[in-house]
Design an enzyme around this catalytic site. Structure first.
Site, PDB file in Angstrom:
ATOM      1  N   HIS A 134     -13.456 -15.560  16.925  1.00  0.00           N
ATOM      2  CA  HIS A 134     -13.336 -16.590  18.051  1.00  0.00           C
ATOM      3  C   HIS A 134     -11.913 -16.845  17.943  1.00  0.00           C
ATOM      4  CE1 HIS A 134     -17.533 -16.897  17.138  1.00  0.00           C
ATOM      5  NE2 HIS A 134     -17.766 -16.715  18.451  1.00  0.00           N
TER       6      HIS A 134
ATOM      7  N   HIS B 237     -17.331 -10.768  23.323  1.00  0.00           N
ATOM      8  CA  HIS B 237     -17.323  -9.796  21.924  1.00  0.00           C
ATOM      9  C   HIS B 237     -18.080  -8.713  22.480  1.00  0.00           C
ATOM     10  CE1 HIS B 237     -16.653 -13.313  19.688  1.00  0.00           C
ATOM     11  NE2 HIS B 237     -17.823 -13.698  19.942  1.00  0.00           N
TER      12      HIS B 237
END
Length: 356
Positions: free
Chosen positions: A219, A57
């Site tokens: 995700h 991320h």
């Protein structure tokens, strides 16, 4: 799978080594229990702000370590929660005696592991508090969460609470401010493509050339619905209206009491209203260029104006990504004077810096 990597088992380690070499003035990296921490930590008298989560991320969270933001960040493997020991060791490294605030995204692994780390730190005499971020209006529950997922507001909370800690807020004040930021923030994301986790070697999910997923998680979790691809204006309007018209939301959180016991609290997040000022955050999921984000922001400003909401600050770019996923998220954060003061305060990290 085409990626700039050497060997799959070394992906996170080599990325951390690169950060340490690139930014020695801002941060250091501890290995074997991986965490990134401020080069000047611990900062005397200052509450330490720590966050973490799976890698993939970036720049969140390691790229936000530095003056005015995080004191430490704990990276797990790609899309995998860090361990309690990582968080505990990071807390010991950066605690100056003023205590530690964990900012935790609402994913089951993160929540459980940060709670365990908090218990370990408390047993070691470190004052600690956990505050949950759960701002995703798209999905109330998912395979990964009980309640809303923690997404874009996390970045804004790390900046605002980090600045407050830098200014001398104590642990209780930092926790209160973090609760407020979470209650004021709402986010929704979408995807045009999937992403590929190195260990899997194949896309997380499949999308047709003429399809998009609305309400996607960071995700690659499923969203609200799969739709035919449409224009940037129509996508932006759909998402912005869902965020702005999201009703009051009651959530149950577990936090540490003064006695060190876990207690449940019922908190209500109030909806946006005409006349609100907001910070608008248009985020790339990793594969969408900034030029396209500006087209989204243009329409977002128009929709907000139609609802009588004034954008007073903005952040546009890839700050909470999902590897190479094409797509974007929109976050609106209601902004009062306290929030704007700490948003505007100086920050110097690899991923975010101004006022220096």
């Amino acid at each position: 799978m085409k990626k700039l990597i050497n060997a799959v088992p070394d992906v996170v380690k080599e990325q951390l080594e690169g950060m340490a070499v690139a930014h020695p003035d801002l941060l250091k990296v501890h290995f074997d229990e991986n965490f990134v921490y401020r080069a000047d930590a611990p900062v005397a008298g200052k509450v330490a702000i720590i966050s973490g989560g799976g890698s993939g991320h970036e720049p969140m969270h390691g790229g936000f370590v530095g003056m005015g933001m995080l004191d430490a960040a704990c990276p797990g493997e790609v899309f995998t929660s860090p361990t309690p020991v990582q968080m505990y060791e990071a807390a010991k490294m950066v605690n100056s005696g003023a205590g530690v605030l964990f900012i935790v995204k609402n994913y089951t692994g993160d929540v459980l592991n940060f709670e365990t780390a908090a218990e370990m730190a408390l047993a070691d005499g470190i004052p600690v508090q956990n505050i949950l971020i759960d701002d995703d209006v798209a999905v109330k529950d998912s395979l990964y969460t009980a309640g809303r997922r923690g997404v874009g507001t996390t970045v804004l909370a790390e900046k605002i609470v980090g600045a407050a800690a830098e200014a001398g807020y104590n642990l209780e004040q930092c926790a209160d401010l973090c609760r407020k930021v979470n209650s004021y923030g709402r986010t929704m994301g979408m995807a045009l493509t999937s992403c590929t986790v190195p260990a899997a070697g194949k896309p997380t999910f499949e999308l047709g050339e003429d399809e998009m997923e609305i309400g996607i998680g960071i995700h690659g979790e499923p969203g609200q619905k799969r739709m035919a691809l449409t224009t940037a204006d129509e996508i932006t309007e759909l998402m912005a209206k869902e965020i702005i018209t999201d009703p009051a939301y009651t959530r149950i959180v577990r936090e540490l009491s003064d006695s060190g016991e876990w207690v449940e609290k019922s908190l209500v997040d109030e909806p946006f209203q005409r006349g609100d000022r907001v910070i608008a955050f248009v985020n790339s999921m990793g594969g969408t260029p900034v030029s396209e984000l500006y087209a989204v922001y243009r329409k977002l400003a128009e929709v907000c104006a139609d609802y009588g909401i004034e954008i007073v600050r903005n952040l546009i770019g890839p700050y909470i990504t999902s590897l190479e996923m094409a797509g974007m998220s929109i976050t609106l954060l209601k902004a009062d004077d306290e929030i704007l003061k700490f948003w505007d305060a100086p920050v110097k990290t690899p991923g975010l810096r101004w006022g220096i």
